[in-house]
Each structure stands twice: as structure tokens, then as C-alpha cells.
Design a protein around this motif. Structure first.
Motif, PDB file in Angstrom:
ATOM      1  N   ARG A   1      -0.451  -0.015   5.528  1.00 31.24           N
ATOM      2  CA  ARG A   1       0.348   0.212   4.319  1.00 31.24           C
ATOM      3  C   ARG A   1       1.607   0.988   4.665  1.00 31.24           C
ATOM      4  N   LEU A   2       2.665   0.656   3.942  1.00 30.24           N
ATOM      5  CA  LEU A   2       3.922   1.394   4.046  1.00 30.24           C
ATOM      6  C   LEU A   2       4.626   1.290   2.697  1.00 30.24           C
ATOM      7  N   TRP A   3       4.115   2.078   1.750  1.00 32.56           N
ATOM      8  CA  TRP A   3       4.725   2.046   0.429  1.00 32.56           C
ATOM      9  C   TRP A   3       6.029   2.815   0.464  1.00 32.56           C
ATOM     10  N   PRO A   4       7.053   2.345  -0.206  1.00 32.48           N
ATOM     11  CA  PRO A   4       7.071   1.343  -1.269  1.00 32.48           C
ATOM     12  C   PRO A   4       7.300  -0.097  -0.788  1.00 32.48           C
ATOM     13  N   LEU A   5       7.368  -0.331   0.525  1.00 31.35           N
ATOM     14  CA  LEU A   5       7.645  -1.684   1.012  1.00 31.35           C
ATOM     15  C   LEU A   5       6.468  -2.638   0.852  1.00 31.35           C
ATOM     16  N   GLY A   6       5.246  -2.121   0.914  1.00 31.34           N
ATOM     17  CA  GLY A   6       4.093  -2.979   0.738  1.00 31.34           C
ATOM     18  C   GLY A   6       3.024  -2.728   1.780  1.00 31.34           C
ATOM     19  N   ALA A   7       2.310  -3.796   2.119  1.00 30.29           N
ATOM     20  CA  ALA A   7       1.233  -3.701   3.099  1.00 30.29           C
ATOM     21  C   ALA A   7       1.200  -4.993   3.893  1.00 30.29           C
ATOM     22  N   ALA A   8       0.678  -4.878   5.124  1.00 29.90           N
ATOM     23  CA  ALA A   8       0.569  -6.041   5.997  1.00 29.90           C
ATOM     24  C   ALA A   8      -0.853  -6.159   6.520  1.00 29.90           C
TER      25      ALA A   8
ATOM     26  N   GLU B   1       1.067 -10.559   8.683  1.00 30.16           N
ATOM     27  CA  GLU B   1       1.702 -11.096   7.489  1.00 30.16           C
ATOM     28  C   GLU B   1       1.768 -10.010   6.420  1.00 30.16           C
ATOM     29  N   ALA B   2       2.871  -9.979   5.716  1.00 27.79           N
ATOM     30  CA  ALA B   2       2.995  -9.075   4.576  1.00 27.79           C
ATOM     31  C   ALA B   2       2.114  -9.623   3.459  1.00 27.79           C
ATOM     32  N   VAL B   3       1.295  -8.755   2.865  1.00 27.16           N
ATOM     33  CA  VAL B   3       0.356  -9.208   1.840  1.00 27.16           C
ATOM     34  C   VAL B   3       0.552  -8.529   0.489  1.00 27.16           C
ATOM     35  N   LYS B   4       1.301  -7.457   0.450  1.00 31.97           N
ATOM     36  CA  LYS B   4       1.529  -6.732  -0.802  1.00 31.97           C
ATOM     37  C   LYS B   4       2.949  -6.198  -0.819  1.00 31.97           C
ATOM     38  N   GLY B   5       3.475  -6.009  -2.019  1.00 37.40           N
ATOM     39  CA  GLY B   5       4.776  -5.388  -2.178  1.00 37.40           C
ATOM     40  C   GLY B   5       5.931  -6.342  -1.959  1.00 37.40           C
ATOM     41  N   PRO B   6       7.156  -5.815  -1.990  1.00 36.71           N
ATOM     42  CA  PRO B   6       8.367  -6.637  -1.864  1.00 36.71           C
ATOM     43  C   PRO B   6       8.434  -7.443  -0.568  1.00 36.71           C
ATOM     44  N   ALA B   7       7.918  -6.901   0.536  1.00 40.50           N
ATOM     45  CA  ALA B   7       7.975  -7.621   1.810  1.00 40.50           C
ATOM     46  C   ALA B   7       7.210  -8.939   1.748  1.00 40.50           C
ATOM     47  N   ALA B   8       6.159  -9.012   0.926  1.00 44.01           N
ATOM     48  CA  ALA B   8       5.370 -10.233   0.798  1.00 44.01           C
ATOM     49  C   ALA B   8       6.156 -11.355   0.125  1.00 44.01           C
ATOM     50  N   LEU B   9       7.250 -11.021  -0.557  1.00 50.62           N
ATOM     51  CA  LEU B   9       8.065 -12.024  -1.230  1.00 50.62           C
ATOM     52  C   LEU B   9       9.047 -12.714  -0.277  1.00 50.62           C
ATOM     53  N   LEU B  10       9.245 -12.120   0.903  1.00 49.54           N
ATOM     54  CA  LEU B  10      10.187 -12.695   1.858  1.00 49.54           C
ATOM     55  C   LEU B  10       9.576 -13.930   2.519  1.00 49.54           C
TER      56      LEU B  10
END
Length: 146
Positions: A80-87, A107-116
Motif C-alpha cells: 500500500r502507498l496511500w493516497p496513490l493506492g495499492a499494488a 499490478e496496481a489494484v486500488k486507488g488512482p494508479a489502478a486507473l492507469l
């Protein structure tokens, strides 16, 4: 998932020993700056490393949790690395004639990074994860480590 592989000229057991040493993560995970605590029983399923990512004074405190483990062949984590998300990060170790082939999938699985899109994530993750595996290999092959 974005995949990177690295050949390490030592045994699967030596490579896994580095993965199993939660206190070593700041020494080989690119971006990890400080390990604050490692849960007893690491790397058992559900245990966590409490870490900081980034440089002072903007270091972010968060955790990495073990999702699955099959020593000495596989370790799957949620970093986890909030606020960026989780991988989700998976390390697979395969014995070879010359040592160990380490495959790292992320793979990014949560947060804004998962939208990329994956292609955009690859621009950052492939070079970062190659360096991470290079550092892991250095620790696993260092004389006197184990």
C-alpha cells in the motif's frame, strides 16, 4: 500484470531468505526508505511490514501485507502507498542450472494508479522492478549473507 525476470546465480533458498527477511526490504525495494516494524511470523500469510516510502520530509507511512506464500517458491504481497493506492506483487522463484530465475509481477489494484492503462504503468514499473530485482540478487549472492 507487469512482469520482469532476473537470473540470480544462487539457490532458490538463498533468494527466498532475503524475501523472508522483512527488515531487509529497505535495502532492495526501490522507493522503500525505512522499515518501522515487521510482524512476528513474517512472511506468514496476513503478516505485515510497516514501512515508509519516499524521502524525508515527505515520506509516507504504510504497510505491505503477505497475501500468499509457498516457501521457498513464491511470495505474494499487497503493497500500500496511500493516497496513490495499492499494488499486488508476486515473486516466483524457479531453480535453474545456474541458480534461480526470479519472476516479479506487479499490478496496481486500488486507488488512482489502478486507473492507469498497463502500458502507462509499465513506463514506471519495468525499470523500477528491474532495479529492485538487481538489488535482491546482490543481497542473495553476497558472500556470507547466509
Amino acid at each position: 500484470m507487469i512482469e520482469v525476470r532476473w537470473a540470480v546465480p544462487t539457490s532458490v533458498e538463498r533468494v527466498f531468505a532475503v524475501l523472508a527477511d522483512g527488515w531487509s526490504y529497505a535495502g532492495w525495494v526501490v522507493g522503500a526508505a525505512h522499515i518501522r516494524e515487521v510482524d512476528p511470523g513474517w512472511p506468514g500469510t496476513g503478516t505485515r511490514i510497516h514501512h515508509s516510502i519516499g524521502a524525508w520530509p515527505v515520506a509516507v507511512k504504510d504497510v505491505t501485507k503477505v497475501l500468499d506464500v509457498d516457501p521457498p517458491r513464491m511470495l505474494e504481497l499487497e503493497a500500500r502507498l496511500w493516497p496513490l493506492g495499492a499494488a499486488r506483487i508476486r515473486f516466483e522463484l524457479e531453480p535453474t542450472a545456474d541458480g534461480t530465475l526470479v519472476t516479479m509481477r506487479e499490478e496496481a489494484v486500488k486507488g488512482p494508479a489502478a486507473l492507469l492503462p498497463e502500458a502507462v504503468q509499465s513506463l514506471y514499473l519495468v525499470p523500477r522492478n528491474r532495479e529492485t530485482l538487481r538489488r535482491l540478487a546482490d543481497l542473495a549472492t553476497r558472500q556470507g549473507t547466509l
